[in-house]
Design a protein around this motif. Structure first.
Motif, PDB file in Angstrom:
ATOM      1  N   MET A 127       2.750  -6.917   2.412  1.00  0.00           N
ATOM      2  CA  MET A 127       2.269  -6.131   3.117  1.00  0.00           C
ATOM      3  C   MET A 127       2.853  -5.950   4.445  1.00  0.00           C
ATOM      4  O   MET A 127       2.828  -6.933   5.345  1.00  0.00           O
ATOM      5  CB  MET A 127       0.824  -5.717   3.183  1.00  0.00           C
ATOM      6  CG  MET A 127       0.363  -4.569   3.923  1.00  0.00           C
ATOM      7  SD  MET A 127      -1.506  -4.760   3.905  1.00  0.00           S
ATOM      8  CE  MET A 127      -1.971  -4.401   2.252  1.00  0.00           C
TER       9      MET A 127
ATOM     10  N   SER B 187      -8.893  -5.387  11.088  1.00  0.00           N
ATOM     11  CA  SER B 187      -9.220  -4.849   9.721  1.00  0.00           C
ATOM     12  C   SER B 187      -9.428  -5.808   8.473  1.00  0.00           C
ATOM     13  O   SER B 187      -9.637  -5.454   7.568  1.00  0.00           O
ATOM     14  CB  SER B 187      -8.037  -3.859   9.468  1.00  0.00           C
ATOM     15  OG  SER B 187      -6.974  -4.578   8.998  1.00  0.00           O
ATOM     16  N   ASN B 188      -8.903  -7.140   9.020  1.00  0.00           N
ATOM     17  CA  ASN B 188      -8.859  -7.919   7.745  1.00  0.00           C
ATOM     18  C   ASN B 188      -8.046  -7.921   6.681  1.00  0.00           C
ATOM     19  O   ASN B 188      -8.026  -8.242   5.855  1.00  0.00           O
ATOM     20  CB  ASN B 188     -10.452  -8.526   7.314  1.00  0.00           C
ATOM     21  CG  ASN B 188     -11.257  -9.123   8.415  1.00  0.00           C
ATOM     22  OD1 ASN B 188     -10.463 -10.092   9.054  1.00  0.00           O
ATOM     23  ND2 ASN B 188     -12.501  -8.563   8.480  1.00  0.00           N
ATOM     24  N   ALA B 189      -7.067  -6.877   7.018  1.00  0.00           N
ATOM     25  CA  ALA B 189      -5.955  -6.586   5.937  1.00  0.00           C
ATOM     26  C   ALA B 189      -4.978  -7.820   5.939  1.00  0.00           C
ATOM     27  O   ALA B 189      -4.903  -8.633   6.571  1.00  0.00           O
ATOM     28  CB  ALA B 189      -5.059  -5.300   6.353  1.00  0.00           C
ATOM     29  N   GLN B 190      -4.541  -8.045   4.532  1.00  0.00           N
ATOM     30  CA  GLN B 190      -3.705  -9.199   4.388  1.00  0.00           C
ATOM     31  C   GLN B 190      -2.173  -8.757   4.568  1.00  0.00           C
ATOM     32  O   GLN B 190      -1.317  -8.794   3.766  1.00  0.00           O
ATOM     33  CB  GLN B 190      -3.709  -9.382   2.769  1.00  0.00           C
ATOM     34  CG  GLN B 190      -5.091  -9.990   2.267  1.00  0.00           C
ATOM     35  CD  GLN B 190      -5.400 -11.275   2.941  1.00  0.00           C
ATOM     36  OE1 GLN B 190      -4.591 -12.066   3.003  1.00  0.00           O
ATOM     37  NE2 GLN B 190      -6.806 -11.395   3.185  1.00  0.00           N
ATOM     38  N   VAL B 191      -1.971  -8.514   5.947  1.00  0.00           N
ATOM     39  CA  VAL B 191      -0.775  -8.160   6.492  1.00  0.00           C
ATOM     40  C   VAL B 191       0.165  -9.577   6.552  1.00  0.00           C
ATOM     41  O   VAL B 191      -0.022 -10.213   7.326  1.00  0.00           O
ATOM     42  CB  VAL B 191      -0.626  -7.135   7.519  1.00  0.00           C
ATOM     43  CG1 VAL B 191       0.474  -6.899   8.202  1.00  0.00           C
ATOM     44  CG2 VAL B 191      -1.588  -6.139   7.472  1.00  0.00           C
ATOM     45  N   SER B 192       1.398  -9.468   5.964  1.00  0.00           N
ATOM     46  CA  SER B 192       2.081 -10.509   5.849  1.00  0.00           C
ATOM     47  C   SER B 192       3.372 -10.464   6.930  1.00  0.00           C
ATOM     48  O   SER B 192       3.665 -11.258   7.778  1.00  0.00           O
ATOM     49  CB  SER B 192       3.070 -10.599   4.762  1.00  0.00           C
ATOM     50  OG  SER B 192       2.206 -10.915   3.530  1.00  0.00           O
TER      51      SER B 192
ATOM     52  N   THR C 123       2.811 -14.524  -4.448  1.00  0.00           N
ATOM     53  CA  THR C 123       1.579 -14.505  -5.334  1.00  0.00           C
ATOM     54  C   THR C 123       0.712 -13.375  -5.179  1.00  0.00           C
ATOM     55  O   THR C 123       0.105 -12.801  -5.973  1.00  0.00           O
ATOM     56  CB  THR C 123       0.501 -15.696  -5.048  1.00  0.00           C
ATOM     57  OG1 THR C 123       0.006 -15.690  -3.496  1.00  0.00           O
ATOM     58  CG2 THR C 123       1.231 -17.046  -5.213  1.00  0.00           C
ATOM     59  N   GLN C 124       1.058 -12.380  -4.142  1.00  0.00           N
ATOM     60  CA  GLN C 124       0.687 -11.096  -3.998  1.00  0.00           C
ATOM     61  C   GLN C 124       1.485 -10.118  -3.309  1.00  0.00           C
ATOM     62  O   GLN C 124       2.476 -10.636  -2.759  1.00  0.00           O
ATOM     63  CB  GLN C 124      -0.680 -11.265  -3.157  1.00  0.00           C
ATOM     64  CG  GLN C 124      -0.612 -11.797  -1.861  1.00  0.00           C
ATOM     65  CD  GLN C 124      -1.852 -12.024  -0.956  1.00  0.00           C
ATOM     66  OE1 GLN C 124      -2.856 -12.121  -1.445  1.00  0.00           O
ATOM     67  NE2 GLN C 124      -1.715 -11.956   0.441  1.00  0.00           N
TER      68      GLN C 124
ATOM     69  N   LYS D  23      -5.457  -7.019  12.765  1.00  0.00           N
ATOM     70  CA  LYS D  23      -6.315  -8.108  12.779  1.00  0.00           C
ATOM     71  C   LYS D  23      -7.510  -7.867  12.338  1.00  0.00           C
ATOM     72  O   LYS D  23      -8.181  -8.655  11.566  1.00  0.00           O
ATOM     73  CB  LYS D  23      -5.952  -9.087  13.875  1.00  0.00           C
ATOM     74  CG  LYS D  23      -6.697 -10.235  13.877  1.00  0.00           C
ATOM     75  CD  LYS D  23      -6.356 -10.952  15.183  1.00  0.00           C
ATOM     76  CE  LYS D  23      -7.001 -12.436  14.729  1.00  0.00           C
ATOM     77  NZ  LYS D  23      -7.054 -13.389  16.207  1.00  0.00           N
TER      78      LYS D  23
END
Length: 53
Positions: A19, A42-47, A15-16, A40
């Protein structure tokens, strides 16, 4: 770019954007843990967390 424009079947359910983050070269366990901690925080949406070895 739209994800639906890509011709890979595995990506159709996303759905996105996928990363991927991590160092180009894993030099030590301490480096890997520090990099993971900073990603972690950084709150980045790392998959996917990765590193070259």
């Amino acid at each position: 770019m739209n994800l639906k424009d890509l011709k890979n079947e595995w990506i159709n359910g996303l759905t996105q954007p996928l990363m991927i983050a991590g160092p180009c070269s894993a030099e030590s366990e301490a480096q890997m843990l520090e990099t993971a901690r900073r990603i972690k925080e950084s709150n980045a949406q790392v998959s996917v967390f990765r590193a070259g070895i």
